[in-house]
Design a protein around this motif. Structure first.
Motif, short mmCIF file in Angstrom:
data_model
loop_
_atom_site.label_atom_id
_atom_site.label_comp_id
_atom_site.label_asym_id
_atom_site.label_seq_id
_atom_site.Cartn_x
_atom_site.Cartn_y
_atom_site.Cartn_z
N PRO A 36 7.67 22.31 -53.68
CA PRO A 36 7.87 21.46 -54.85
C PRO A 36 7.39 20.03 -54.56
O PRO A 36 7.20 19.64 -53.41
CB PRO A 36 9.38 21.50 -55.08
CG PRO A 36 9.96 21.90 -53.78
CD PRO A 36 8.93 22.74 -53.10
N ALA A 37 7.19 19.26 -55.61
CA ALA A 37 6.73 17.89 -55.45
C ALA A 37 7.75 17.07 -54.67
O ALA A 37 8.96 17.31 -54.74
CB ALA A 37 6.49 17.27 -56.82
N LYS A 38 7.25 16.09 -53.91
CA LYS A 38 8.15 15.26 -53.11
C LYS A 38 8.99 14.35 -53.98
O LYS A 38 10.13 14.04 -53.65
CB LYS A 38 7.35 14.42 -52.11
CG LYS A 38 6.70 15.25 -51.04
CD LYS A 38 5.92 14.38 -50.08
CE LYS A 38 5.24 15.23 -49.02
NZ LYS A 38 4.42 14.41 -48.12
N GLY A 39 8.44 13.87 -55.07
CA GLY A 39 9.17 12.99 -55.96
C GLY A 39 8.70 13.18 -57.39
O GLY A 39 7.57 13.58 -57.65
N LYS A 40 9.59 12.89 -58.34
CA LYS A 40 9.23 13.02 -59.75
C LYS A 40 8.42 11.81 -60.18
O LYS A 40 8.67 10.69 -59.74
CB LYS A 40 10.49 13.13 -60.60
CG LYS A 40 11.21 14.47 -60.45
CD LYS A 40 12.23 14.65 -61.53
CE LYS A 40 11.47 15.02 -62.76
NZ LYS A 40 12.14 15.86 -63.70
N ILE A 41 7.47 12.04 -61.04
CA ILE A 41 6.68 10.95 -61.62
C ILE A 41 7.39 10.51 -62.88
O ILE A 41 7.72 11.31 -63.74
CB ILE A 41 5.25 11.42 -61.93
CG1 ILE A 41 4.56 11.82 -60.64
CG2 ILE A 41 4.47 10.34 -62.64
CD1 ILE A 41 3.19 12.39 -60.83
N GLY A 42 7.62 9.21 -62.97
CA GLY A 42 8.34 8.67 -64.11
C GLY A 42 7.51 8.61 -65.38
O GLY A 42 6.30 8.79 -65.38
N VAL A 43 8.20 8.30 -66.46
CA VAL A 43 7.56 8.21 -67.77
C VAL A 43 6.57 7.04 -67.79
O VAL A 43 5.45 7.16 -68.30
CB VAL A 43 8.62 8.06 -68.88
CG1 VAL A 43 7.96 7.85 -70.24
CG2 VAL A 43 9.53 9.27 -68.91
N VAL A 44 6.98 5.91 -67.23
CA VAL A 44 6.11 4.72 -67.23
C VAL A 44 4.84 5.00 -66.42
O VAL A 44 3.74 4.64 -66.85
CB VAL A 44 6.87 3.50 -66.68
CG1 VAL A 44 5.96 2.30 -66.57
CG2 VAL A 44 8.09 3.20 -67.54
N GLU A 45 4.99 5.63 -65.28
CA GLU A 45 3.81 5.94 -64.46
C GLU A 45 2.87 6.90 -65.19
O GLU A 45 1.65 6.76 -65.12
CB GLU A 45 4.24 6.56 -63.14
CG GLU A 45 4.95 5.59 -62.22
CD GLU A 45 5.53 6.29 -61.00
OE1 GLU A 45 5.80 7.50 -61.08
OE2 GLU A 45 5.70 5.61 -59.98
N THR A 46 3.44 7.84 -65.90
CA THR A 46 2.63 8.78 -66.66
C THR A 46 1.87 8.06 -67.77
O THR A 46 0.67 8.30 -67.97
CB THR A 46 3.52 9.89 -67.27
OG1 THR A 46 4.22 10.53 -66.22
CG2 THR A 46 2.69 10.90 -68.03
N ILE A 47 2.56 7.19 -68.49
CA ILE A 47 1.92 6.46 -69.60
C ILE A 47 0.81 5.55 -69.07
O ILE A 47 -0.27 5.48 -69.64
CB ILE A 47 2.97 5.67 -70.40
CG1 ILE A 47 3.88 6.65 -71.15
CG2 ILE A 47 2.32 4.70 -71.36
CD1 ILE A 47 5.07 6.01 -71.83
N VAL A 48 1.08 4.86 -67.97
CA VAL A 48 0.07 3.97 -67.39
C VAL A 48 -1.13 4.79 -66.91
O VAL A 48 -2.28 4.41 -67.15
CB VAL A 48 0.67 3.13 -66.25
CG1 VAL A 48 -0.41 2.42 -65.47
CG2 VAL A 48 1.68 2.13 -66.80
N GLY A 49 -0.89 5.90 -66.26
CA GLY A 49 -1.98 6.73 -65.77
C GLY A 49 -2.84 7.28 -66.89
O GLY A 49 -4.08 7.24 -66.83
#
Length: 75
Positions: A36-49
């Motif tokens: 599994p992934a080491k850490g969850k990607i947040g909503v803000v990081e997703t929107i910025v990406g």
């Protein structure tokens, strides 16, 4: 000219009638990622990406469209 086309067709027809080779993907026996992934990607990081990706794709084409008149006048 008809003789040329007839010769071309008679030579090309057997090659076109041959059974074509079907390419298939070879599936790996193990999945690419087994953990599994080491850490969850947040909503803000997703929107910025996604915003940066959109800007990288649409930015240059938008620049060309905005400056279309300038490009036309240079010639």
């Amino acid at each position: 000219m008809p003789a040329f086309l007839r010769t071309l067709a008679s030579r090309a027809a057997p090659a076109l009638r041959q059974q074509t080779m079907i390419q298939r993907a070879h599936y790996a026996t193990e999945p690419i990622s087994s953990k599994p992934a080491k850490g969850k990607i947040g909503v803000v990081e997703t929107i910025v990406g996604l915003g940066m990706l959109s800007l990288a794709i649409l930015g240059p084409s938008g620049w060309v469209l905005i400056n279309m008149e300038n490009y036309k006048n240079k010639q």
